[in-house]
Design an enzyme around this catalytic site. Sequence first.
Site, PDB file in Angstrom:
ATOM      1  N   GLU A  88      46.608  39.511  45.149  1.00 41.21           N
ATOM      2  CA  GLU A  88      47.499  38.467  45.710  1.00 41.21           C
ATOM      3  C   GLU A  88      48.557  38.912  46.727  1.00 41.21           C
ATOM      4  O   GLU A  88      49.917  38.654  46.469  1.00 41.21           O
ATOM      5  CB  GLU A  88      48.013  37.912  44.575  1.00 41.21           C
ATOM      6  CG  GLU A  88      47.115  37.343  43.329  1.00 41.21           C
ATOM      7  CD  GLU A  88      47.818  36.663  42.431  1.00 41.21           C
ATOM      8  OE1 GLU A  88      47.333  35.354  42.079  1.00 41.21           O
ATOM      9  OE2 GLU A  88      48.651  37.262  41.770  1.00 41.21           O
TER      10      GLU A  88
HETATM   11  C1  TNX Z   1      46.304  36.018  38.502  1.00 44.07           C
HETATM   12  S1  TNX Z   1      44.271  38.135  37.865  1.00 44.07           S
HETATM   13  C2  TNX Z   1      46.936  37.305  38.680  1.00 44.07           C
HETATM   14  C3  TNX Z   1      48.251  37.674  37.851  1.00 44.07           C
HETATM   15  C4  TNX Z   1      48.527  36.569  36.887  1.00 44.07           C
HETATM   16  C5  TNX Z   1      47.403  35.829  36.251  1.00 44.07           C
HETATM   17  C6  TNX Z   1      47.734  34.510  35.364  1.00 44.07           C
HETATM   18  C7  TNX Z   1      45.232  38.903  39.144  1.00 44.07           C
HETATM   19  C8  TNX Z   1      44.579  40.216  39.413  1.00 44.07           C
HETATM   20  N1  TNX Z   1      46.312  38.576  39.267  1.00 44.07           N
HETATM   21  O1  TNX Z   1      49.312  38.032  38.586  1.00 44.07           O
HETATM   22  O2  TNX Z   1      49.310  36.815  35.856  1.00 44.07           O
HETATM   23  O3  TNX Z   1      46.557  35.268  37.561  1.00 44.07           O
HETATM   24  O4  TNX Z   1      46.384  34.109  34.832  1.00 44.07           O
END
Ligand code: TNX
Length: 555
Positions: A369
């Site tokens: 992200e």
């Molecule tokens: C996505 S999965 C994220 C996390 C969040 C999560 C909540 C991932 C690699 N990143 O930062 O906590 O969704 O479901």
Amino acid sequence: MSAKHHVDRIRRQSVRRPWPALLLPFLALAACGRAQLPPTSVAPRPLPTMEPAQGAAATPLPLPPHTIIPAPVRIEVSATQSMVLDTAAVIVVPAGSEEVARIGRYLGELIGTTVSTTPRVVAAGGHVPPGSIQLVLKGGHAPPEDESYELTVKEEGIRVVAARPAGLFYGVQTLRQLLPPDVEYSATPPRPWRVPLARVEDRPRYPWRGAMLDVARHFRPPADVERYIDLLALHKLNRLHLHLADDQGWRIEVPSWPRLAQHGGRTEVGGREGGYYTREQYAALVRYAAERYVTIVPEIDMPGHTNAALAAHPELSCDTVAPGTRTDTEVGYSTLCVERDTVYRFVDAVVGSIAELTPGPYFHMGGDEVMRLSHAQYLAFVERVQGIVQAHGKRMIGWGEIAPARLDPATIVQHWKPDSAALHTGRGGKVILSPAGKTYLDMKYDSATALGLDWAGLIEVRDAYEWEPGTWLAGVSPEAILGVEAPLWSETLDSMHEVEYMAFPRLTALAEVAWSPQGQRSWEEFRLRLGAQVPRWTALGLHYHRSPLVPWRER
Ligand code: TNX
């Protein structure tokens, strides 16, 4: 927590041809539970039944063929015959193996609660009283990662045989689940335990059977992590991935950058006080896990999800202005300044200091992200971090987004949403499967679940159970799948009770997905075994979701 555990009236399952002699053979329950009896010299008996779950159809449900989770590759358990484990029993271990002696002590503490009820651990070679337990390391050329074992329970005694101590540990977990659930209580009065006669041959499907705990969004003190490790061990899970840093908190001491933990560790989601692990605490967790055959996988998420680090060290950001600490759950706004040398000195110090405390071969760099960098900047950063991680002797892991970088085939990609994992397996790399819609333990069970999120959908225990990792990713061959991991993100979870409630029973289902052969898995049969865990889980004080899909049995 002492290792303690389950099972009452056991029925046996023979998935292939039944073993000869001794054991009363039933055939495995077919999908919706009508058992057939194979040719046998023993008079056929009707399959025992139980009351249907409240609100379920009036057809009585059969008892499960056995109640071991994850289901072993091959198991026979007698419905009628048992051996008695009394206070004369000792635990025999190979002379000269401190590691197996430790497994013996672990088993002894499971069985006994006082000096007089805890079986002594003795070295092989001397007199063995009848009804004892032997842990046997067989010779041979098994690879170091071999986790297979054989367990036999006969009237004369119990034997667990494996090529490696890990296999003995898993045999002990199966034995634990054959023992009555009352063994899980630490205050149970001394008495002989009955163990049904049994024979088990077992090995895991995948070498990577993981869980992830997000201790960054809400900090979990070491005792909670130890409890989680104990619950992993019960399910033969062998990796605990710790998400140690995110926007809301930095959770591990780094001596050369002390403000990371001291300042960055202060907060957590919701604004309460956070916390961090000292080096000693982290090293103790690593040891605690290793003694339960769980490898800790540390993750420092970067270059995004780094607000806590930037708040502690503004020189890591491009404008060098310290942002405030954050206790909300927004994502994507933070990034390290990837053009600055300081950032790579920071990465090197952090990876080096954690690598020193981590005997396990992995370091997870996160990498998910990232919204504030160009794609080229992001890929260049991933490649540079990979070099640093390798220079510290570790194998890098990253979330699916890292796949397009020029990765070493030894690097591991953790799939969580549609990504280009196939790019990595194309170059000979391996993938861990954490598809959010199946394995994210922070997703709600149903629309009534008070905790958790729902961006990846609602995940009932049946959804977590019913999928096939081998063919999950198009364009990725089954051999490229290293295994399965269940992440538990903690934005909405601020107590261990809540963590457990979201993890169980789905983590139990995922443990079976990762361990048991696909062809032997059936939801209709699994839910009966799951429903039979109540007395053991009650004894363990486990908080879990009483899924309406499961026929929970109080005894
Ligand atoms: C996505 S999965 C994220 C996390 C969040 C999560 C909540 C991932 C690699 N990143 O930062 O906590 O969704 O479901």
